[in-house]
Design a protein around this motif. Sequence first.
Motif, PDB file in Angstrom:
ATOM      1  N   LYS A  96       0.830  -1.205   0.000  1.00  0.00           N
ATOM      2  CA  LYS A  96       0.000   0.000   0.000  1.00  0.00           C
ATOM      3  C   LYS A  96       0.861   1.250   0.000  1.00  0.00           C
ATOM      4  N   ASN A  97       1.928   1.247   0.778  1.00  0.00           N
ATOM      5  CA  ASN A  97       2.811   2.399   0.829  1.00  0.00           C
ATOM      6  C   ASN A  97       3.466   2.662  -0.525  1.00  0.00           C
ATOM      7  N   ILE A  98       3.864   1.603  -1.199  1.00  0.00           N
ATOM      8  CA  ILE A  98       4.483   1.751  -2.520  1.00  0.00           C
ATOM      9  C   ILE A  98       3.506   2.394  -3.497  1.00  0.00           C
ATOM     10  N   PHE A  99       2.278   1.905  -3.536  1.00  0.00           N
ATOM     11  CA  PHE A  99       1.309   2.421  -4.505  1.00  0.00           C
ATOM     12  C   PHE A  99       0.800   3.804  -4.110  1.00  0.00           C
ATOM     13  N   ASP A 100       0.707   4.088  -2.826  1.00  0.00           N
ATOM     14  CA  ASP A 100       0.325   5.435  -2.382  1.00  0.00           C
ATOM     15  C   ASP A 100       1.358   6.463  -2.809  1.00  0.00           C
ATOM     16  N   ARG A 101       2.623   6.124  -2.633  1.00  0.00           N
ATOM     17  CA  ARG A 101       3.689   7.070  -2.996  1.00  0.00           C
ATOM     18  C   ARG A 101       3.807   7.223  -4.507  1.00  0.00           C
ATOM     19  N   ALA A 102       3.572   6.141  -5.251  1.00  0.00           N
ATOM     20  CA  ALA A 102       3.545   6.249  -6.714  1.00  0.00           C
ATOM     21  C   ALA A 102       2.392   7.138  -7.158  1.00  0.00           C
ATOM     22  N   GLU A 103       1.250   7.024  -6.479  1.00  0.00           N
ATOM     23  CA  GLU A 103       0.086   7.861  -6.787  1.00  0.00           C
ATOM     24  C   GLU A 103       0.417   9.343  -6.625  1.00  0.00           C
ATOM     25  N   GLU A 104       1.124   9.692  -5.552  1.00  0.00           N
ATOM     26  CA  GLU A 104       1.490  11.090  -5.325  1.00  0.00           C
ATOM     27  C   GLU A 104       2.360  11.618  -6.467  1.00  0.00           C
ATOM     28  N   ILE A 129      12.848  -4.388   2.026  1.00  0.00           N
ATOM     29  CA  ILE A 129      12.621  -2.984   2.338  1.00  0.00           C
ATOM     30  C   ILE A 129      13.521  -2.077   1.506  1.00  0.00           C
ATOM     31  N   ASN A 130      14.770  -2.497   1.274  1.00  0.00           N
ATOM     32  CA  ASN A 130      15.696  -1.631   0.543  1.00  0.00           C
ATOM     33  C   ASN A 130      15.377  -1.540  -0.950  1.00  0.00           C
ATOM     34  N   GLN A 131      14.353  -2.273  -1.408  1.00  0.00           N
ATOM     35  CA  GLN A 131      13.924  -2.181  -2.803  1.00  0.00           C
ATOM     36  C   GLN A 131      12.745  -1.217  -2.981  1.00  0.00           C
ATOM     37  N   LYS A 132      12.283  -0.618  -1.886  1.00  0.00           N
ATOM     38  CA  LYS A 132      11.047   0.162  -1.936  1.00  0.00           C
ATOM     39  C   LYS A 132      11.114   1.321  -2.923  1.00  0.00           C
ATOM     40  N   GLU A 133      12.179   2.114  -2.871  1.00  0.00           N
ATOM     41  CA  GLU A 133      12.263   3.289  -3.748  1.00  0.00           C
ATOM     42  C   GLU A 133      12.275   2.874  -5.218  1.00  0.00           C
ATOM     43  N   GLU A 134      12.975   1.802  -5.507  1.00  0.00           N
ATOM     44  CA  GLU A 134      13.009   1.285  -6.884  1.00  0.00           C
ATOM     45  C   GLU A 134      11.622   0.824  -7.315  1.00  0.00           C
ATOM     46  N   LEU A 135      10.895   0.175  -6.430  1.00  0.00           N
ATOM     47  CA  LEU A 135       9.559  -0.309  -6.752  1.00  0.00           C
ATOM     48  C   LEU A 135       8.579   0.841  -6.968  1.00  0.00           C
ATOM     49  N   ILE A 136       8.700   1.902  -6.182  1.00  0.00           N
ATOM     50  CA  ILE A 136       7.826   3.068  -6.359  1.00  0.00           C
ATOM     51  C   ILE A 136       7.995   3.636  -7.763  1.00  0.00           C
ATOM     52  N   GLU A 137       9.240   3.789  -8.181  1.00  0.00           N
ATOM     53  CA  GLU A 137       9.493   4.321  -9.518  1.00  0.00           C
ATOM     54  C   GLU A 137       9.014   3.353 -10.594  1.00  0.00           C
ATOM     55  N   PRO A 153       3.986  -3.095 -19.589  1.00  0.00           N
ATOM     56  CA  PRO A 153       5.327  -3.656 -19.823  1.00  0.00           C
ATOM     57  C   PRO A 153       5.606  -4.821 -18.861  1.00  0.00           C
ATOM     58  N   ASP A 154       6.558  -5.673 -19.264  1.00  0.00           N
ATOM     59  CA  ASP A 154       7.018  -6.712 -18.341  1.00  0.00           C
ATOM     60  C   ASP A 154       7.597  -6.051 -17.098  1.00  0.00           C
ATOM     61  N   ASN A 155       7.229  -6.595 -15.932  1.00  0.00           N
ATOM     62  CA  ASN A 155       7.678  -5.975 -14.693  1.00  0.00           C
ATOM     63  C   ASN A 155       7.591  -6.998 -13.560  1.00  0.00           C
ATOM     64  N   PRO A 156       8.230  -6.734 -12.429  1.00  0.00           N
ATOM     65  CA  PRO A 156       8.272  -7.730 -11.350  1.00  0.00           C
ATOM     66  C   PRO A 156       7.116  -7.654 -10.355  1.00  0.00           C
ATOM     67  N   ILE A 157       6.189  -6.688 -10.493  1.00  0.00           N
ATOM     68  CA  ILE A 157       5.235  -6.457  -9.416  1.00  0.00           C
ATOM     69  C   ILE A 157       3.762  -6.471  -9.835  1.00  0.00           C
TER      70      ILE A 157
END
Length: 255
Positions: A96-104, A129-137, A153-157
Motif C-alpha cells: 500500500k505504501n508503494i502504490f500510495d507514494r507512486a500515486e502522489e 525494504i531496501n527495494q522500496k524506492e526502486e519499486l515506487i518508480e 510492460p514486463d515488470n516484477p510487481i
Amino acid sequence: MRKITNNNSIEENYNFLEDIIDSHISELLKDRIKNQQKILEICHLGKFLIFFNGDLNISQISEKPDFILNDGKIKIGLEHQIIVDFKPKEREGFFKNIFDRAEELLKADNTLPNFLANCYIKPYVNFKINQKEELIETVRVIIKEYVLNNNLPDNPIIDRITHTPHSQKSVSSNLGAWWRKDISAKIVEKAVGKKEKKLVNYRKTGILEQWLLLVIGSTGESSYDMNKDFEMELKTNFNRVYILEDFYNNLYQLK
C-alpha cells in the motif's frame, strides 16, 4: 452481545457521514499519506456515530483517549482500536505504501489525464525494504505507460491493471483473493486488555465515561469478520465496548 440496527438508506448514511467528519478531516487531507491513520480513525468514528442518529457529536480529536464525544449532557472518552492479523498486515502495508507514494508522483504529472487504476499484484511476490524506492518508480512508470498507451510492460510487481476515467488521479493495489477469518473471543479479550491499561490515566482528565470502539472487517487478508453465532462474557472497566464491522457497516455492543 447486541446488534445495533441502522435503518437509514445508503444515501442518508453517506450524507450523515459527510456532516460528521468533513470538518475534521479537511485539513488532514492536505497530506493524505502522512495523516492516513488519523483519517482512517475519523472515518471509523463517523460510521460509528451514524448509528446514534445525531445524539452523539465529536467534541475533540485527542490522543488520550483518541476522541472526546458529547451527548448533550456529559463528555465521553472514546478509544479506537483496529483488530488485525499482523503478519499479513505487514505485507499489505508494504505494498500500500508503494502504490500510495507512486500515486502522489502521478498526481504531479500534468501529462496524465485523471484516472482510477486498479493494480493487481503478482501472486506470491516478495521484496525487501531496501527495494522500496526502486519499486515506487517502477510502479509510477508502469501505470503511466498503461494509462497513456494501454500497454503493460514486463515488470516484477504488477500482474494486470484495469483503469477508468475518474475525478482525480487515483491508484489502488489489489493483492488478490484470501481466506476470510472470524473474530474470536480470545482475540477480542487481548485487544480490550491492551487498551484497559490506559483507562486510569484517561479518567484522571475528569472524563469518567470511557468507551472502546473495536474495528474489524475491512478488506484484505489481515481482516477479521464477525460470526453470527459469536458470544462472549466480556469483563472490562470500560463503560461500553462496541465492535464495528467496517466493510458490512454492522455495529455490535459487547458491553
